[in-house]
Design a protein around this motif. Structure first.
Motif, short mmCIF file in Angstrom:
data_model
loop_
_atom_site.label_atom_id
_atom_site.label_comp_id
_atom_site.label_asym_id
_atom_site.label_seq_id
_atom_site.Cartn_x
_atom_site.Cartn_y
_atom_site.Cartn_z
N ALA A 4 0.83 -1.21 0.00
CA ALA A 4 0.00 0.00 0.00
C ALA A 4 0.86 1.26 0.00
O ALA A 4 0.55 2.24 -0.69
CB ALA A 4 -0.93 0.00 1.20
N VAL A 5 1.95 1.24 0.77
CA VAL A 5 2.85 2.39 0.80
C VAL A 5 3.49 2.60 -0.57
O VAL A 5 3.59 3.73 -1.07
CB VAL A 5 3.93 2.20 1.88
N PHE A 6 3.92 1.50 -1.19
CA PHE A 6 4.49 1.59 -2.54
C PHE A 6 3.46 2.16 -3.52
O PHE A 6 3.79 3.04 -4.33
CB PHE A 6 4.94 0.20 -3.00
N GLY A 7 2.24 1.67 -3.44
CA GLY A 7 1.19 2.18 -4.32
C GLY A 7 0.92 3.65 -4.10
O GLY A 7 0.72 4.41 -5.06
N LEU A 8 0.91 4.09 -2.83
CA LEU A 8 0.66 5.50 -2.53
C LEU A 8 1.78 6.38 -3.07
O LEU A 8 1.52 7.46 -3.61
CB LEU A 8 0.54 5.68 -1.02
N VAL A 9 3.03 5.91 -2.96
CA VAL A 9 4.16 6.70 -3.48
C VAL A 9 4.04 6.85 -4.99
O VAL A 9 4.22 7.95 -5.54
CB VAL A 9 5.49 6.02 -3.09
N ILE A 10 3.74 5.75 -5.68
CA ILE A 10 3.59 5.80 -7.14
C ILE A 10 2.43 6.73 -7.51
O ILE A 10 2.53 7.54 -8.44
CB ILE A 10 3.34 4.39 -7.70
N LEU A 11 1.34 6.62 -6.78
CA LEU A 11 0.17 7.44 -7.08
C LEU A 11 0.47 8.93 -6.87
O LEU A 11 0.07 9.78 -7.69
CB LEU A 11 -0.99 7.01 -6.19
N LEU A 12 1.18 9.27 -5.80
CA LEU A 12 1.54 10.66 -5.54
C LEU A 12 2.48 11.18 -6.64
O LEU A 12 2.38 12.35 -7.04
CB LEU A 12 2.20 10.79 -4.18
N ALA A 13 3.36 10.32 -7.14
CA ALA A 13 4.26 10.72 -8.22
C ALA A 13 3.47 11.01 -9.49
O ALA A 13 3.73 12.01 -10.19
CB ALA A 13 5.31 9.64 -8.46
N PHE A 38 -0.78 0.78 -16.54
CA PHE A 38 -0.57 -0.38 -15.66
C PHE A 38 -0.10 0.05 -14.27
O PHE A 38 -0.63 -0.41 -13.25
CB PHE A 38 0.46 -1.32 -16.30
N LEU A 39 0.88 0.95 -14.22
CA LEU A 39 1.45 1.37 -12.95
C LEU A 39 0.43 2.13 -12.10
O LEU A 39 0.33 1.93 -10.88
CB LEU A 39 2.68 2.24 -13.20
N THR A 40 -0.36 3.00 -12.76
CA THR A 40 -1.34 3.79 -12.02
C THR A 40 -2.46 2.92 -11.46
O THR A 40 -2.86 3.06 -10.30
CB THR A 40 -1.93 4.88 -12.93
N VAL A 41 -2.97 2.00 -12.27
CA VAL A 41 -4.04 1.12 -11.81
C VAL A 41 -3.52 0.19 -10.71
O VAL A 41 -4.22 -0.06 -9.72
CB VAL A 41 -4.61 0.31 -13.00
N LEU A 42 -2.30 -0.32 -10.87
CA LEU A 42 -1.70 -1.15 -9.82
C LEU A 42 -1.56 -0.37 -8.53
O LEU A 42 -1.88 -0.87 -7.44
CB LEU A 42 -0.33 -1.66 -10.28
N ALA A 43 -1.10 0.89 -8.62
CA ALA A 43 -0.94 1.72 -7.43
C ALA A 43 -2.28 1.96 -6.74
O ALA A 43 -2.38 1.92 -5.50
CB ALA A 43 -0.29 3.05 -7.81
N LEU A 44 -3.33 2.21 -7.52
CA LEU A 44 -4.65 2.43 -6.94
C LEU A 44 -5.16 1.17 -6.23
O LEU A 44 -5.76 1.25 -5.15
CB LEU A 44 -5.63 2.86 -8.03
N ASN A 45 -4.93 0.02 -6.82
CA ASN A 45 -5.38 -1.23 -6.19
C ASN A 45 -4.59 -1.53 -4.92
O ASN A 45 -5.17 -1.98 -3.92
CB ASN A 45 -5.24 -2.38 -7.18
N LEU A 46 -3.29 -1.28 -4.94
CA LEU A 46 -2.48 -1.50 -3.73
C LEU A 46 -2.89 -0.54 -2.63
O LEU A 46 -3.00 -0.92 -1.46
CB LEU A 46 -1.00 -1.34 -4.06
#
Length: 277
Positions: A13-22, A251-259
Motif C-alpha cells: 500500500a505504501v508503494f502504491g501510494l508513493v507511485i500514485l503521488l508521483a 498499468f502502474l497507475t491502476v496497480l498503485a490504486l489497487n495496492l
C-alpha cells in the motif's frame, strides 16, 4: 495515528501510494514541465527513447514529444477517473441507502440492476459514448452510468445490516425522520467500504477511458494515455515505445490504486487485517 500505522504496515500500500503521488505530481506539473501543446510536432518522427535529452521518451509517428503527451495525458486520465467515480458514488450511494433502509420500489430498482451484470460494462460504455458523441462529458457520464450499480448494491447490503442496530432503533423510537436517520446514523458507518470501493473504481474508470480512447471514442481534443496506446498500435515492431510508455503508465497507475485500496481496507477494517495475518 492508528490509521496511519495500520496503513504503513502494508508495504504494498505504501508503494502504491508513493507511485500514485508521483503520478499526481507529474499531472499537476504538466503545464510547467511541457508548456507547449502535446499535439504539436516538435521533432523527427520515430525518434527512439533515451537518444536525445530534449525527447527522453522519443517521438511518435508525427514527431510529437511522448514525454509531453504522457504527463498531459495523466491529467486527463486521472480527472476522468476521479470525476466519473464521483458521479457513480453520487448516484449509487443514495439509491443503495434508500433501497436498504426503506425497500419498496427503490429496492426493486437496485436489485433489477443485477440484470445488467449480464452486459459487459465496457460494451455498454461504448454504446453510450457512441450515442452521446465522443467528448469529455459523455465519457464521464458513460463510465459513471456503468459504474454505479455495484456501489448501490454494496451500500444496500451495508444498510440492511446496520438498520437493525440498537442506535438506529433508538433514533426511530425518539421519532427522527427517515432521511435524518439515513444521513446521520446509517451512512456515516458505511464510509469505510465506500472509500475502499471508490479507490478501486478510479482504477477501473481509467482502464475504461483508456479502452474507449484506444478505440477512437475518446475526446479528440484531449491527449490521453489510451489515445497514445492506440496511436502506436500499428508500429509495435519498429516503434514499440509509442505504445509501451503510456501502456506502462496505465498499468502502474491502476496497480498503485489497487495496492492503495488494499491498504485502505486494512487500515479501515483492522479486524479483517488481523484475520489475514
Amino acid at each position: 495515528m492508528n490509521f496511519l500505522k495500520r496503513f504503513c504496515r502494508n508495504r504494498g500500500a505504501v508503494f502504491g501510494l508513493v507511485i500514485l503521488l508521483a503520478v499526481v505530481a507529474f499531472a499537476l506539473l504538466a503545464p510547467t514541465l511541457y508548456p507547449q501543446s502535446p499535439w504539436r510536432p516538435v521533432g523527427r518522427p520515430f525518434l527512439a527513447p533515451f537518444v536525445m535529452e530534449r525527447f527522453p521518451l522519443g517521438t511518435d509517428t508525427l514527431g510529437r514529444n511522448l514525454a509531453a503527451g504522457l504527463v498531459h495525458g495523466a491529467r486527463v486520465s486521472l480527472m476522468i477517473g476521479v470525476v466519473s467515480t464521483l458521479v457513480a458514488l453520487l448516484i449509487g450511494v443514495p439509491l443503495g441507502a434508500a433501497a436498504g433502509y426503506a425497500g419498496g420500489f427503490v429496492d426493486a430498482l437496485v436489485r433489477f440492476t443485477e440484470f445488467f451484470q449480464t452486459i459487459p460494462s465496457f460494451a455498454l460504455a461504448i454504446v453510450l459514448v457512441a450515442i452521446l458523441q465522443p467528448a469529455l462529458g459523455s465519457i464521464v457520464i458513460a463510465i459513471g452510468v456503468v459504474s454505479w450499480p455495484p456501489v448501490a448494491r454494496l451500500v444496500r447490503g451495508e444498510v440492511l445490516s446496520l438498520k437493525t442496530r440498537e442506535y438506529v432503533q433508538a433514533a426511530v423510537t425518539i421519532g427522527q425522520s427517515t432521511p435524518r436517520i439515513i444521513f446521520s446514523q446509517v451512512l456515516p458507518n458505511t464510509i469505510a467500504p465506500i472509500i475502499v470501493m471508490g479507490s478501486l473504481m478510479i482504477g477501473s474508470a481509467i482502464l475504461l477511458e483508456s479502452s474507449l480512447s484506444f478505440l477512437g471514442l475518446g475526446d479528440p481534443n484531449l491527449m490521453s494515455w489510451g489515445y497514445m496506446v492506440g496511436a502506436g498500435r500499428t508500429r509495435l515492431l519498429d516503434a514499440w515505445w509509442i505504445s509501451f510508455f503510456p501502456g506502462f503508465a496505465i498499468f502502474l497507475t491502476v496497480l498503485a490504486l489497487n495496492l492503495a485500496g488494499e491498504g485502505l481496507n486494512d487500515a479501515l477494517n483492522p479486524r479483517l487485517a488481523r484475520g489475514r495475518e
